[in-house]
Scaffold this motif. Structure first.
Motif, PDB file in Angstrom:
ATOM      1  N   GLY A   1       0.841  -1.178   0.000  1.00 58.56           N
ATOM      2  CA  GLY A   1       0.000   0.000   0.000  1.00 58.56           C
ATOM      3  C   GLY A   1       0.880   1.232   0.000  1.00 58.56           C
ATOM      4  O   GLY A   1       1.884   1.278   0.705  1.00 58.56           O
ATOM      5  N   PHE A   2       0.523   2.226  -0.803  1.00 57.78           N
ATOM      6  CA  PHE A   2       1.328   3.447  -0.805  1.00 57.78           C
ATOM      7  C   PHE A   2       0.545   4.656  -0.295  1.00 57.78           C
ATOM      8  O   PHE A   2       1.068   5.759  -0.207  1.00 57.78           O
ATOM      9  CB  PHE A   2       1.942   3.732  -2.182  1.00 57.78           C
ATOM     10  N   ILE A   3      -0.731   4.448   0.052  1.00 57.43           N
ATOM     11  CA  ILE A   3      -1.512   5.444   0.779  1.00 57.43           C
ATOM     12  C   ILE A   3      -2.233   4.669   1.874  1.00 57.43           C
ATOM     13  O   ILE A   3      -2.826   3.619   1.603  1.00 57.43           O
ATOM     14  CB  ILE A   3      -2.537   6.162  -0.116  1.00 57.43           C
ATOM     15  N   GLY A   4      -2.172   5.143   3.098  1.00 60.17           N
ATOM     16  CA  GLY A   4      -2.780   4.365   4.171  1.00 60.17           C
ATOM     17  C   GLY A   4      -2.907   5.158   5.452  1.00 60.17           C
ATOM     18  O   GLY A   4      -3.525   6.223   5.482  1.00 60.17           O
ATOM     19  N   GLY A   5      -2.310   4.637   6.515  1.00 59.24           N
ATOM     20  CA  GLY A   5      -2.379   5.297   7.812  1.00 59.24           C
ATOM     21  C   GLY A   5      -1.084   5.085   8.569  1.00 59.24           C
ATOM     22  O   GLY A   5      -0.211   4.325   8.141  1.00 59.24           O
ATOM     23  N   ALA A   6      -0.960   5.755   9.698  1.00 56.37           N
ATOM     24  CA  ALA A   6       0.201   5.598  10.567  1.00 56.37           C
ATOM     25  C   ALA A   6      -0.232   5.914  11.991  1.00 56.37           C
ATOM     26  O   ALA A   6      -1.171   6.687  12.199  1.00 56.37           O
ATOM     27  CB  ALA A   6       1.340   6.528  10.131  1.00 56.37           C
ATOM     28  N   PRO A   7       0.442   5.334  12.982  1.00 55.40           N
ATOM     29  CA  PRO A   7       0.036   5.538  14.380  1.00 55.40           C
ATOM     30  C   PRO A   7       0.142   6.973  14.872  1.00 55.40           C
ATOM     31  O   PRO A   7      -0.378   7.298  15.931  1.00 55.40           O
ATOM     32  CB  PRO A   7       0.996   4.630  15.162  1.00 55.40           C
ATOM     33  N   THR A   8       0.815   7.842  14.111  1.00 55.47           N
ATOM     34  CA  THR A   8       0.965   9.239  14.512  1.00 55.47           C
ATOM     35  C   THR A   8       0.104  10.179  13.676  1.00 55.47           C
ATOM     36  O   THR A   8       0.304  11.394  13.690  1.00 55.47           O
ATOM     37  CB  THR A   8       2.445   9.652  14.401  1.00 55.47           C
ATOM     38  N   VAL A   9      -0.877   9.606  12.935  1.00 53.46           N
ATOM     39  CA  VAL A   9      -1.741  10.401  12.055  1.00 53.46           C
ATOM     40  C   VAL A   9      -3.199  10.120  12.407  1.00 53.46           C
ATOM     41  O   VAL A   9      -3.574   8.961  12.598  1.00 53.46           O
ATOM     42  CB  VAL A   9      -1.480  10.047  10.568  1.00 53.46           C
TER      43      VAL A   9
ATOM     44  N   LEU B   1      -8.233   8.294   3.294  1.00 62.17           N
ATOM     45  CA  LEU B   1      -7.004   7.582   3.589  1.00 62.17           C
ATOM     46  C   LEU B   1      -6.099   8.578   4.303  1.00 62.17           C
ATOM     47  O   LEU B   1      -5.884   9.692   3.815  1.00 62.17           O
ATOM     48  CB  LEU B   1      -6.359   7.064   2.310  1.00 62.17           C
ATOM     49  N   SER B   2      -5.579   8.195   5.458  1.00 66.08           N
ATOM     50  CA  SER B   2      -4.999   9.177   6.369  1.00 66.08           C
ATOM     51  C   SER B   2      -3.737   9.848   5.863  1.00 66.08           C
ATOM     52  O   SER B   2      -3.486  11.014   6.188  1.00 66.08           O
ATOM     53  CB  SER B   2      -4.716   8.512   7.722  1.00 66.08           C
ATOM     54  N   CYS B   3      -2.907   9.132   5.082  1.00 62.26           N
ATOM     55  CA  CYS B   3      -1.627   9.729   4.696  1.00 62.26           C
ATOM     56  C   CYS B   3      -1.021   8.982   3.523  1.00 62.26           C
ATOM     57  O   CYS B   3      -1.345   7.830   3.255  1.00 62.26           O
ATOM     58  CB  CYS B   3      -0.645   9.713   5.866  1.00 62.26           C
TER      59      CYS B   3
END
Length: 644
Positions: free
Chosen positions: A421-429, A436-438
């Motif tokens: 995946g190249f667009i998704g999420g992260a624990p700091t977003v 899609l978060s980031c």
């Protein structure tokens, strides 16, 4: 663009998450603050060499590499990564950091047989035995090993055994028909084929013995057939070939061929709905470094975690799933019918900490009124992943209202082409409703207008403007990369065009509007299909939908097909509610000329809606010319469109 925040990172996320600790480590190294996600992402795409060199070193994939030897040539598609490094993906998986030999690393569940648990030592032994079997059958570096097998530990072991030798692995799920298997495996001419005799899908037993014979007859140059009696463990001679037990009779230990970073690891396939599927070649180093980054920094996985992404061996998410031990996480495998309530109970029983699935699965759970938080104890669940299609905003609501109010939902977009995946999420977003978060670290995702200019806050073509290590090293049978260039790099020369419409917000989140090859254009206004589905499938009573624009000279008709929840019929009231929702939430141009009911929406084997082939069928193209039947999960769903 404004949207509701549904989840926020912990205040101490920089200290308590993998990505936070990585950002602190990199900040000290670079003598600048890279602990905020926007700063870290910007660094990762502007300074490719030090970023990917840091990932390589941080996850113990190899020693420190000088920047100029991290990326020796960044010209796509001839990019050269880590040219001086010897590497083997199987070694990276089997030396799971922080995992003891007696720790369970694989938990497997199945409709066909009782649960299986393998420790790290068990996995190593099974890999060693499969490796010895491959060697005995003459498999050497560069040979292809094909598996027509389900999502079970033996398939995982066979893939690692192939990788340890430098052989090239490829898999098809057993629900693929013989024609679909031949369309894929005949291209790569495997030396060994490993297949099961059949499987169970819920209560249904599916015998594959005759199909295996047909595939063997169609594979020119096949050296050996190995059969795993999975449906009937007592069956021995139903298909002529060596049994799995005999194939794995000897344990000669595990060794790892030192390979180049770009040595082929496995071959994945495009959907193949309108022709032969593309055979996409991925590399040892590319998969290891990309998946280590995603699993640890984005999904926050590590030692003690259990990673479960519902997938078959015919979908790239299986390959993505089984890389998790690279960062010390265990994997949960499942083969069988994805019962909406049963999958959540399985997440509880397996102790899953991160549960991944498809957007259609989540929407099906919502349509059936499944309340996972009442079905199972999901308190261990920290992350929920969704991919395969854009998840509508009501799908976000469903997760936070009915699944878990505390787990981070990561809607993920990527593809088989990059196996990530190249667009998704992260624990700091944060998680914003319907977005899609980031953009993921190291993924230079941009929204291009037709002239190739990047923009924020407006829809454009999704491109990746800088190389990523997980970009394929080639397409099989395309040695000069002519087809590769034509597929990905022609529209914007030297820039990867992925084929989706994307809007990137000023806060760094994104919205995928649909496939650019299925875009609707009415009165000069371009409309993404995902926008339709997000609205229509939020209407009470609608389970699934598909929209088609017939725009030949002399006609301009927008047709909306809906599959409804059990017991619901398409009456005038439901039609009015659908039309009103589209008019109010999108625009009058989005109002269809007709709304029609169908039993189900046709989908590919990986769950994607079949939009372009349906449009061809409605224009009079014969179904067998519009779409490869064996590429569909539910080919009988096309009948409704023949009558349309």
């Amino acid at each position: 663009m404004t949207s509701e925040v549904l989840w926020l990172p912990r205040p101490d996320a920089v200290e308590t998450t993998n990505i936070g600790r990585f950002g602190q480590w990199l900040s000290r190294r670079e003598e600048r603050d890279l602990t905020s996600y926007p700063a870290l992402w910007q660094y990762s795409v502007e300074r490719l060499r030090p970023f990917w060199g840091a990932v390589w070193e941080y996850f113990g994939l190899g020693a420190t590499v000088p920047e100029h030897r991290v990326l020796a040539d960044e010209t796509m598609p001839d990019t050269v990564w880590f040219p001086d490094e010897a590497f083997n993906y199987a070694r990276a998986v089997l030396t799971a950091p922080g995992v003891g030999e007696d720790d369970v690393i694989v938990r497997a569940y199945s409709d066909t047989r009782p649960p299986v648990e393998w420790t790290l030592a068990d996995l190593r032994e099974h890999v060693a035995r499969a490796r010895a079997g491959l060697v005995a059958h003459g498999v050497r570096r560069g040979d292809r090993v094909a598996a027509w097998m389900p999502n079970i530990p033996e398939t995982f072991a066979l893939m690692l055994a192939s990788a340890s030798l430098g052989a090239v692995f490829s898999s098809c799920a057993p629900e693929f028909g013989a024609r679909a298997v031949l369309d894929r495996f005949a291209q790569i001419e495997p030396k060994v084929l490993v297949a099961v005799d059949g499987y169970r899908y819920g209560p249904k037993a599916v015998d594959r013995t005759e199909d295996v014979r047909r595939v063997v007859r169609g594979l020119e140059g096949l050296g050996s057939l190995v059969v795993l009696p999975y449906l009937d463990p007592d069956a021995g001679g139903e298909v002529e070939g060596e049994t799995w037990d005999r194939f794995c009779a000897y344990d000669e230990g595990v060794a790892f061929e030192p390979l180049t970073f770009d040595h082929p690891l496995y071959i994945l396939y495009s959907s193949g709905t309108t022709g032969l599927p593309k055979a996409i070649v991925h590399s040892h180093g590319g998969m290891a470094i990309e998946h280590a980054k995603m699993h640890s920094l984005h999904h926050d996985l590590g030692v003690g975690d259990r990673f479960f992404w519902y997938s078959t061996t015919g979908w790239m998410m299986w390959n993505y799933l089984v890389s998790a031990p690279i960062v010390g996480a265990g994997v949960v495998l499942f083969d069988g019918m994805p019962d909406p309530a049963g999958m959540w109970r399985l997440a509880e029983a397996s102790g899953t900490t991160y549960f991944g699935t498809s957007a259609p699965f989540l929407m099906a759970c919502r349509a059936r009124g499944i309340k996972p938080s009442e079905e199972a104890d999901l308190s261990r669940l920290r992350g929920i992943g969704s991919t395969g299609a854009p998840l509508p905003a009501v799908g976000f609501d469903y997760v936070y209202e009915s699944v878990s109010p505390t787990a981070q939902l990561q809607s993920l977009s990527g593809g088989t082409d990059l196996c990530t995946g190249f667009i998704g999420g992260a624990p700091t977003v944060p998680v914003w409703r319907g977005e899609l978060s980031c953009r993921c670290l190291g993924a230079d995702v941009q929204s291009f207008d037709p002239e190739g200019h990047a923009g924020i806050g407006r829809e454009g073509e999704l491109v990746i403007a800088s190389p990523m290590p997980s970009m394929p090293v080639g397409l099989w049978g395309d040695p000069l990369k002519h087809r590769y260039r034509d597929t990905y790099l022609t529209d914007f020369p030297g820039i990867w065009r992925h084929g989706d419409w994307i809007t990137i917000t000023d806060r760094g989140s994104a919205v995928i509007s649909g496939r650019s090859d299925a875009t609707l254009n009415r009165g000069g206004v371009r409309m993404g299909t995902a926008e339709f589905y997000a609205v229509v499938e939020g209407v009470e009573g609608v389970a699934d939908s598909l929209v088609v624009h017939l725009d030949d000279p002399g006609q301009d008709r927008l047709l909306l097909y809906v599959a409804l929840q059990e017991g619901v019929e398409l009456d005038e009231d439901l039609r009015r509610r659908i039309v009103a929702a589209l008019r109010e939430q999108l625009s009058p141009r989005h109002v269809p000329d007709e709304v029609r009911q169908v039993p189900e929406v046709p989908r590919t084997l990986s769950g994607k809606k079949v939009e372009v082939p349906v449009k061809k069928i409605l224009k009079g193209v014969r179904p067998e010319e519009a779409v490869a039947r064996d590429a569909l999960a539910n080919p009988d769903a096309l009948r409704a469109f023949l009558r349309a």
